[in-house]
Design an enzyme around this catalytic site. Structure first.
Site, mmCIF file in Angstrom:
data_model
loop_
_atom_site.group_PDB
_atom_site.id
_atom_site.type_symbol
_atom_site.label_atom_id
_atom_site.label_comp_id
_atom_site.label_asym_id
_atom_site.label_seq_id
_atom_site.Cartn_x
_atom_site.Cartn_y
_atom_site.Cartn_z
ATOM 1 N N ASP A 2 -8.456 -4.640 -6.319
ATOM 2 C CA ASP A 2 -7.983 -4.047 -5.074
ATOM 3 C C ASP A 2 -8.798 -2.783 -4.799
ATOM 4 O O ASP A 2 -8.881 -1.894 -5.644
ATOM 5 C CB ASP A 2 -6.497 -3.694 -5.213
ATOM 6 C CG ASP A 2 -5.856 -3.237 -3.914
ATOM 7 O OD1 ASP A 2 -6.479 -2.432 -3.185
ATOM 8 O OD2 ASP A 2 -4.728 -3.652 -3.631
ATOM 9 N N SER A 9 0.836 -1.195 0.000
ATOM 10 C CA SER A 9 0.000 0.000 0.000
ATOM 11 C C SER A 9 0.877 1.253 0.000
ATOM 12 O O SER A 9 1.729 1.400 -0.882
ATOM 13 C CB SER A 9 -0.959 -0.054 1.189
ATOM 14 O OG SER A 9 -2.017 0.836 1.020
ATOM 15 N N HIS A 24 -7.145 -6.036 -0.776
ATOM 16 C CA HIS A 24 -6.026 -5.102 -0.809
ATOM 17 C C HIS A 24 -4.715 -5.841 -0.595
ATOM 18 O O HIS A 24 -4.473 -6.397 0.471
ATOM 19 C CB HIS A 24 -6.238 -4.053 0.292
ATOM 20 C CG HIS A 24 -5.223 -2.959 0.297
ATOM 21 N ND1 HIS A 24 -4.702 -2.408 -0.854
ATOM 22 C CD2 HIS A 24 -4.623 -2.304 1.330
ATOM 23 C CE1 HIS A 24 -3.844 -1.460 -0.532
ATOM 24 N NE2 HIS A 24 -3.767 -1.384 0.784
#
Length: 527
Positions: free
Chosen positions: A465, A236, A493
């Site tokens: 995602d 991320s 994710h």
């Protein structure tokens, strides 16, 4: 009200599993403390990049040659502190301490260290490393010391502080989808109060919590660990931290995995926020397709459009009449807390059973489970205390990127996002509003990062995602001069260690043997 740069799905899934088992929330093992102050302005990125291709300057030598003093700290981990300059432009000035944890390699064929970052910005790398047996494969754990650190401004590393627990409750509960001038004014006041709270409590730190400084700290840590080249797994926001590091220190990389990638060339308003809102809409539709297969699915009928309308009606109703809160803490489960709860479970397919149950309760007027899910995302404990994740998230974003400084720009962007993403568009777009009132100017810019001269960098993208849309992974892999794209036909994710043997084997082979998969490799959906 927050911007979803994204915490790792691993932490979210683990905590949601706790909800399934015990119907109560939990938070990560972050070992929070509140020590120290923070840095002063970094030199320009181009200057830092030039410096990174040479040996450290004499002024930085004491930092690069330091040895971390490790002490045992629970479950075979070792804890230590790393000294770094408060201001890299003035290395002889004040120092701060970065908190670090290490789990030694379990096997005899040790390669070196692997540094982890779970995302955020604001996520604790210390808490993430403590989940090493879930985060990394046995093969990697055998060959590498697992190292986690809280980036400057986060957790145990000179944390930014802005608001008290009750003040954060109020801030997060602000109406994030204003539909009148009075509601816009109330949201603006809350955003301004947040920014002023950060200035009052962390003024010395705010100009210097940017990702470029965190990347410089990471290179000092690499040297202190004795690694000639950095081995790194970032998820991320951690992909942005990794890409910035690669652009500054391309010759100092051994292996770098960027999973759930962020496109560094996009401005946050409107582009990043609009894409994230679209991502959550896609994730919700995937959740619905799965939900319709279950007898416990709480939606009337088995039609996507009808279900989306049913959820939209729930959010509107919560905006007018908050859902019931059985926790006893007095919070009103309004539209914002309800939305946060839904978003939390969309991070990981393994949380979908919790979301089914939570929405079934919400349709009957009870928002308690959604509130507990929301608490996971904002890292709020049952006693009403928060980590500094929300504050650090905003502080890093506001200094990393230029933001509009006219509220009309947010209004226009929110209207456009709402048309494209009716459930989440307006809410996500307004989440960046505190940056309009931020007391320091941004030091970062939105531009492609090339990392010219770096060895192959593995960029992993998940096609559905919610928080870091797949298109960003494709963009980052193209921008990086040595980017290699590994794709996963999946939901949730990030991809590594979330159920795909294909992804796990490709990442492990690259990390251990430096053999990257072919660019464009697609791993199939796990059924």
């Amino acid at each position: 009200m927050m911007r979803f740069s994204g915490a790792s799905r691993t932490a979210t899934a683990l905590l949601a599993a706790t909800l399934i088992a015990s119907a109560c929330s939990a938070t990560g093992d972050a070992d929070h403390s509140t020590d120290g102050s923070r840095p002063a302005d970094p030199p320009a990125a181009t200057q830092a990049g030039e410096a990174a291709t040479k040996a450290p300057s004499a002024a930085l030598a004491p930092f690069y040659t330091q040895k971390i003093q490790w002490t045992p700290c629970k479950d075979n981990f070792q804890c230590g502190r790393l000294a770094v300059p408060l201001d890299y432009a003035n290395p002889g000035g004040e120092r701060i301490q970065i908190s670090v944890v290490r789990l030694p390699a379990t096997g005899a064929q040790r390669v070196g260290s692997i540094l982890l970052n779970p995302g955020g910005p604001g996520g604790s790398g210390i808490a993430y490393a403590r989940a090493a047996k879930t985060v990394l494969s046995p093969a990697v754990l055998s060959r590498f010391d697992t190292v986690g650190f809280d980036p400057r401004g986060v957790g145990q590393s000179s944390p930014v502080r802005c608001l008290s627990g009750p003040e954060l409750d109020k801030f997060i509960g602000l109406d994030g989808t204003p539909d009148s001038s009075a509601e816009v004014a109330a949201l603006a006041k809350g955003a301004k109060d947040f920014a002023e709270g950060c200035e009052a409590r962390s003024a010395k730190l705010l100009p210097h919590v940017g990702t470029a400084d965190a990347a410089r700290d990471m290179d000092v840590l690499r040297a202190a660990l004795g690694d000639q080249g950095l081995t790194y797994l970032g998820k991320s926001y951690g992909t942005y931290l990794g890409a910035v590091y690669a652009d500054l220190f391309p010759k100092k990389i051994r292996a770098m995995v960027l999973d759930g990638a962020i496109d560094p060339s996009l401005p946050p308003v409107p582009s990043v926020n609009a894409a994230q809102a679209r991502g959550f809409e896609v994730a919700f539709r995937s959740f619905l397709a799965d939900c319709f297969k279950e007898s416990s699915c709480p939606f009337a009928g088995r039609n996507t459009d009808m279900a989306q309308s049913q959820l939209a009606n729930l959010l509107k109703a919560a905006d007018q009449h908050p859902l019931r809160n059985n926790t006893g803490d007095g919070r009103k489960i309004d539209e914002s807390w309800t939305t946060l709860g839904i978003v939390t479970a969309l991070y990981d397919k393994r949380s979908w059973p919790v979301l089914r149950a939570a929405l079934g309760q919400a349709f009957r007027g009870d928002g308690t489970t959604l509130l507990k899910l929301a608490d996971i995302l904002v890292d709020r404990d049952q006693n009403g205390t928060y980590s500094n994740q929300t504050e650090a998230n905003m502080a890093v974003n506001c200094v990393d990127h230029p933001y509009p400084h006219k509220i009309s720009a947010y209004e226009e962007a929110a209207r456009a996002a709402q048309k494209e993403s009716p459930l989440f568009g307006s809410y996500v777009m307004w989440g960046s509003l505190p940056c309009e009132y931020w007391p320091v100017k941004p030091t970062g810019t939105d531009k492609p990062l090339k990392a010219a001269g770096a060895p192959p960098i593995l960029v992993v993208g998940t096609q559905r995602d919610p928080a870091t849309p797949y298109e960003w992974a494709k963009a980052l892999a193209t921008q990086l001069s040595s980017g290699v794209l590994l794709s996963y036909d999946g939901d949730g994710h990030t991809a590594y260690r979330t159920g795909s043997t294909c992804i796990d084997q490709a990442v492990d082979r690259y990390v251990i043997s430096l053999t990257a998969p072919s660019n464009g490799t697609l791993c199939p959906k796990v059924t």
